[in-house]
Design an enzyme around this catalytic site. Structure first.
Site, short mmCIF file in Angstrom:
data_model
loop_
_atom_site.label_atom_id
_atom_site.label_comp_id
_atom_site.label_asym_id
_atom_site.label_seq_id
_atom_site.Cartn_x
_atom_site.Cartn_y
_atom_site.Cartn_z
N VAL A 180 -1.72 5.60 2.75
CA VAL A 180 -2.73 4.84 2.10
C VAL A 180 -3.29 4.06 3.83
O VAL A 180 -1.80 3.78 4.06
CB VAL A 180 -2.91 4.40 1.09
CG1 VAL A 180 -3.75 2.69 0.91
CG2 VAL A 180 -2.95 4.98 -0.44
N LEU B 15 0.97 -0.60 0.42
CA LEU B 15 0.04 -0.14 0.05
C LEU B 15 1.02 1.39 0.37
O LEU B 15 1.47 1.66 0.70
CB LEU B 15 -0.93 0.13 1.04
CG LEU B 15 -2.00 -1.40 1.57
CD1 LEU B 15 -2.80 -0.76 2.16
CD2 LEU B 15 -2.76 -1.05 -0.04
N ASP B 16 0.19 1.69 -0.48
CA ASP B 16 1.30 3.41 -0.87
C ASP B 16 1.69 4.43 0.68
O ASP B 16 0.63 4.01 1.64
CB ASP B 16 0.67 4.70 -1.23
CG ASP B 16 0.59 4.10 -2.92
OD1 ASP B 16 1.31 2.91 -3.43
OD2 ASP B 16 -0.37 4.79 -3.59
N ARG B 17 2.70 4.95 1.44
CA ARG B 17 2.41 4.93 2.92
C ARG B 17 1.59 5.98 2.47
O ARG B 17 1.40 5.84 3.91
CB ARG B 17 4.11 6.19 2.65
CG ARG B 17 4.57 6.69 4.02
CD ARG B 17 6.02 7.01 3.65
NE ARG B 17 5.74 7.52 5.37
CZ ARG B 17 7.25 7.58 5.72
NH1 ARG B 17 8.83 7.40 4.77
NH2 ARG B 17 7.67 7.14 7.09
#
Length: 228
Positions: free
Chosen positions: A66, A62-64
């Site tokens: 998110v 997951l993107d940071r």
């Protein structure tokens, strides 16, 4: 902040799922901040008294900025099998996103071709295939309107970098706080209003359906959507 029992959404001998906090990185990067996979390794080693450390495999990312469900493998066999599950798209991922602008359609499927610039860590979208692009597809529906904001439920069919962020932005609906993709201002907390709400798949060893659900962050904003 160390991982505690309160962060665990699912765990057995093969897999462990965490409710990721926005701002945590999944794997080590140039920032030098302690990544989530190392935090989970420490949690397992302490919980099961493993002085030599614990195996942990990163299944997806997951993107940071998110939050939400993220799954790790506790054995090499589980990692190999879960990698195949994700590669073959035998997993259903559901995200919740908050946007300020109302989508033109209540529900739709979006298809783009994405190109990532690794130097700037930004993704560009195209309506037709271009050199070096990857096809990206998601469906969304407007789940609710709360105050001045719209809650979208998003089901990505593909798993491209920044996919939901750039595809929602492409229709004039950047995610709240995501100034990288068009929202007017960023969040002081380094988060965006994108949450991995649910992960559903067939267990790679037990062959039983698994349905992992992540509560929304308690941050003074997300709470208004929790009962929807």
């Amino acid at each position: 902040m160390p991982i505690t029992d309160n962060d665990i959404l699912f765990e057995d001998n093969h897999l462990i799922a965490i409710n990721k906090r926005a701002g945590d990185i999944v794997q080590v990067d140039e920032t030098g901040d302690e990544p989530l996979d190392e935090q989970v390794k420490k949690y397992i080693a302490k919980k099961y008294n493993k002085p030599n450390g614990a195996f942990l495999g990163v299944v997806h990312r997951l993107d940071r900025p998110v939050s939400g469900v993220i799954l790790f493998a506790k054995t090499s066999k589980a990692l190999e099998r879960m990698n195949a599950v994700f590669k073959n798209r035998q997993v259903k991922k559901t995200y919740w996103a908050v946007v300020k602008n109302k989508p033109e359609k209540e529900s739709a499927t979006l298809i783009h071709w994405l190109v990532k610039n690794p130097q700037k860590n930004v993704v560009s979208y195209y309506n037709t295939e271009v050199a070096g692009s990857q096809r990206a597809e998601l469906s969304y529906k407007v789940k609710a309107k709360v105050g001045d904001y719209y809650l979208l439920e998003v089901d990505p069919l593909t798993g491209r970098s920044h996919q939901i962020r750039v595809q929602l932005s492409s229709m004039g609906c950047p995610i709240m706080g995501d100034n990288k993709y068009g929202y007017p201002r960023g969040s002081r907390k380094g988060s965006i209003c994108l949450h991995a709400r649910r992960l559903q798949f067939m267990h790679p060893v037990k062959k039983e359906p698994v349905n992992i659900f992540a509560k929304l962050p308690v941050d003074g904003f997300w709470e208004r959507f929790e009962d929807l």
